[in-house]
Design a protein around this motif. Structure first.
Motif, PDB file in Angstrom:
ATOM      1  N   GLY A  42     -52.817  21.836  -3.426  1.00  0.00           N
ATOM      2  CA  GLY A  42     -52.382  22.966  -4.154  1.00  0.00           C
ATOM      3  C   GLY A  42     -50.962  22.970  -4.749  1.00  0.00           C
ATOM      4  O   GLY A  42     -50.114  23.791  -4.952  1.00  0.00           O
ATOM      5  N   GLU A  43     -50.275  21.679  -4.858  1.00  0.00           N
ATOM      6  CA  GLU A  43     -49.098  21.309  -5.505  1.00  0.00           C
ATOM      7  C   GLU A  43     -48.772  22.074  -6.682  1.00  0.00           C
ATOM      8  O   GLU A  43     -47.699  22.435  -7.080  1.00  0.00           O
ATOM      9  N   GLN A  44     -49.914  22.114  -7.867  1.00  0.00           N
ATOM     10  CA  GLN A  44     -49.705  22.596  -8.953  1.00  0.00           C
ATOM     11  C   GLN A  44     -49.459  24.058  -8.688  1.00  0.00           C
ATOM     12  O   GLN A  44     -48.894  24.842  -9.669  1.00  0.00           O
ATOM     13  N   LYS A  45     -49.538  24.848  -7.564  1.00  0.00           N
ATOM     14  CA  LYS A  45     -49.381  26.346  -7.455  1.00  0.00           C
ATOM     15  C   LYS A  45     -48.044  26.631  -6.995  1.00  0.00           C
ATOM     16  O   LYS A  45     -47.697  27.737  -6.459  1.00  0.00           O
ATOM     17  N   GLY A  46     -47.158  25.552  -6.533  1.00  0.00           N
ATOM     18  CA  GLY A  46     -45.884  25.613  -5.806  1.00  0.00           C
ATOM     19  C   GLY A  46     -45.047  25.999  -6.765  1.00  0.00           C
ATOM     20  O   GLY A  46     -45.039  25.917  -8.019  1.00  0.00           O
ATOM     21  N   ASP A  47     -43.742  26.917  -6.599  1.00  0.00           N
ATOM     22  CA  ASP A  47     -42.892  27.399  -7.423  1.00  0.00           C
ATOM     23  C   ASP A  47     -42.269  26.473  -8.409  1.00  0.00           C
ATOM     24  O   ASP A  47     -42.184  26.564  -9.466  1.00  0.00           O
ATOM     25  N   GLU A  48     -41.911  25.093  -7.851  1.00  0.00           N
ATOM     26  CA  GLU A  48     -41.344  24.094  -8.591  1.00  0.00           C
ATOM     27  C   GLU A  48     -42.278  23.721  -9.797  1.00  0.00           C
ATOM     28  O   GLU A  48     -41.802  23.592 -11.010  1.00  0.00           O
ATOM     29  N   PHE A  49     -43.529  23.700  -9.526  1.00  0.00           N
ATOM     30  CA  PHE A  49     -44.384  23.283 -10.697  1.00  0.00           C
ATOM     31  C   PHE A  49     -44.665  24.426 -11.637  1.00  0.00           C
ATOM     32  O   PHE A  49     -44.757  24.380 -12.733  1.00  0.00           O
ATOM     33  N   ILE A  50     -44.983  25.609 -10.976  1.00  0.00           N
ATOM     34  CA  ILE A  50     -45.147  26.651 -11.915  1.00  0.00           C
ATOM     35  C   ILE A  50     -44.073  27.002 -12.986  1.00  0.00           C
ATOM     36  O   ILE A  50     -44.034  27.409 -13.984  1.00  0.00           O
ATOM     37  N   GLU A  51     -42.890  26.530 -12.431  1.00  0.00           N
ATOM     38  CA  GLU A  51     -41.669  26.827 -13.240  1.00  0.00           C
ATOM     39  C   GLU A  51     -41.840  25.718 -14.487  1.00  0.00           C
ATOM     40  O   GLU A  51     -41.353  26.292 -15.764  1.00  0.00           O
ATOM     41  N   LYS A  52     -42.409  24.632 -14.368  1.00  0.00           N
ATOM     42  CA  LYS A  52     -42.837  23.800 -15.430  1.00  0.00           C
ATOM     43  C   LYS A  52     -43.970  24.407 -16.221  1.00  0.00           C
ATOM     44  O   LYS A  52     -44.025  24.359 -17.427  1.00  0.00           O
ATOM     45  N   ASN A  53     -45.056  24.681 -15.655  1.00  0.00           N
ATOM     46  CA  ASN A  53     -46.399  24.894 -16.340  1.00  0.00           C
ATOM     47  C   ASN A  53     -46.829  26.298 -15.562  1.00  0.00           C
ATOM     48  O   ASN A  53     -47.610  25.877 -14.539  1.00  0.00           O
TER      49      ASN A  53
END
Ligand SMILES: N[C@@H](CCC(=O)N[C@@H](CS)C(=O)NCC(=O)O)C(=O)O
Length: 214
Positions: A42-53
């Motif tokens: 679920g790394e794609q759902k972390g704040d850091e990645f959501i900031e990107k996409n």
């Protein structure tokens, strides 16, 4: 190509859309860093990645101070910054047929069998494997029809194009979902020819740094 280029591809080894981009990076031999995003944890759902996409999806390419999501947008960009070898057919009609193949995969098959969707199908009581196999079979039937018109050694004649970058990962997913490929002889033949190429092999899931060995 831009001289101050320093690209990072955010990717997951088994992501078919990331694989499309990896194929084009490989065909064009564009240097880049690889940043793994673990979709299963679920790394794609972390704040850091959501900031990107905000769509919480890979691939995502960062370079020249900006980030790009959407595999076909990234591939367009790669073609623009490094036009040779081109992954676009040389005539308008063949380019249109190439996009036809890409869009069947990009806009019909893949979104309907993406992780989030099949998990939702399961949560609603459906059978996710049957669902995915059905949409992939329908889509590949349409792809086979286009290939009857334009395939050579590869999807469009004998040149590597974006259609090939879309087809290989989709056939990999077809196999994961036990799709019978017998009705699609051109899809099967072209995929085998592509998988024999070093530039395609370099981009394969098992050759990525985050690959999980069985
Ligand atoms: N249209 C997008 C689709 C991207 C996409 O669906 N990515 C998948 C992997 S192939 C993903 O990140 N899924 C994460 C999830 O569903 O949680 C593209 O072409 O890049």
């Amino acid at each position: 190509m831009s001289s101050n280029m320093d690209y990072t591809l955010f990717s997951y080894w088994r992501s078919s859309c990331s694989w499309r981009v990896r194929i084009v990076l490989s065909i064009k031999n564009i240097p880049h860093h690889y940043h793994a995003i673990n979709l299963l944890s679920g790394e794609q759902k972390g704040d850091e990645f959501i900031e990107k996409n905000p769509l919480k999806q890979v691939p995502y390419l960062h370079g020249e101070g900006v980030g790009i999501s959407q595999s076909l947008a990234i591939i367009h960009y790669l073609e623009d910054i490094q036009p040779t070898p081109s992954v676009l057919p040389s005539t308008p009609i063949l380019r249109a047929k190439m996009w036809e193949i890409c869009e069947i995969i990009n806009s019909w098959i893949q979104p309907l069998q993406n992780l989030t969707i099949i998990n939702r199908i399961e949560a609603l009581g459906g059978n996710k494997t049957e669902w995915a196999a059905e949409v992939i079979t329908d889509g590949l039937r349409a792809v086979e029809r286009v290939l009857e018109q334009v395939a050579g050694t590869y999807c469009v004649g004998d040149q590597l194009t974006i259609a090939d970058a879309c087809l290989v990962p989709q056939v990999y997913n077809a196999r994961r979902f036990n799709v019978d490929l017998t009705p699609f002889p051109i899809v099967s033949r072209v995929t085998e020819a592509l998988l024999a190429l070093p530039e395609i092999q370099r981009a394969a899931p098992e050759n990525q740094p985050d690959a999980v060995k069985a």
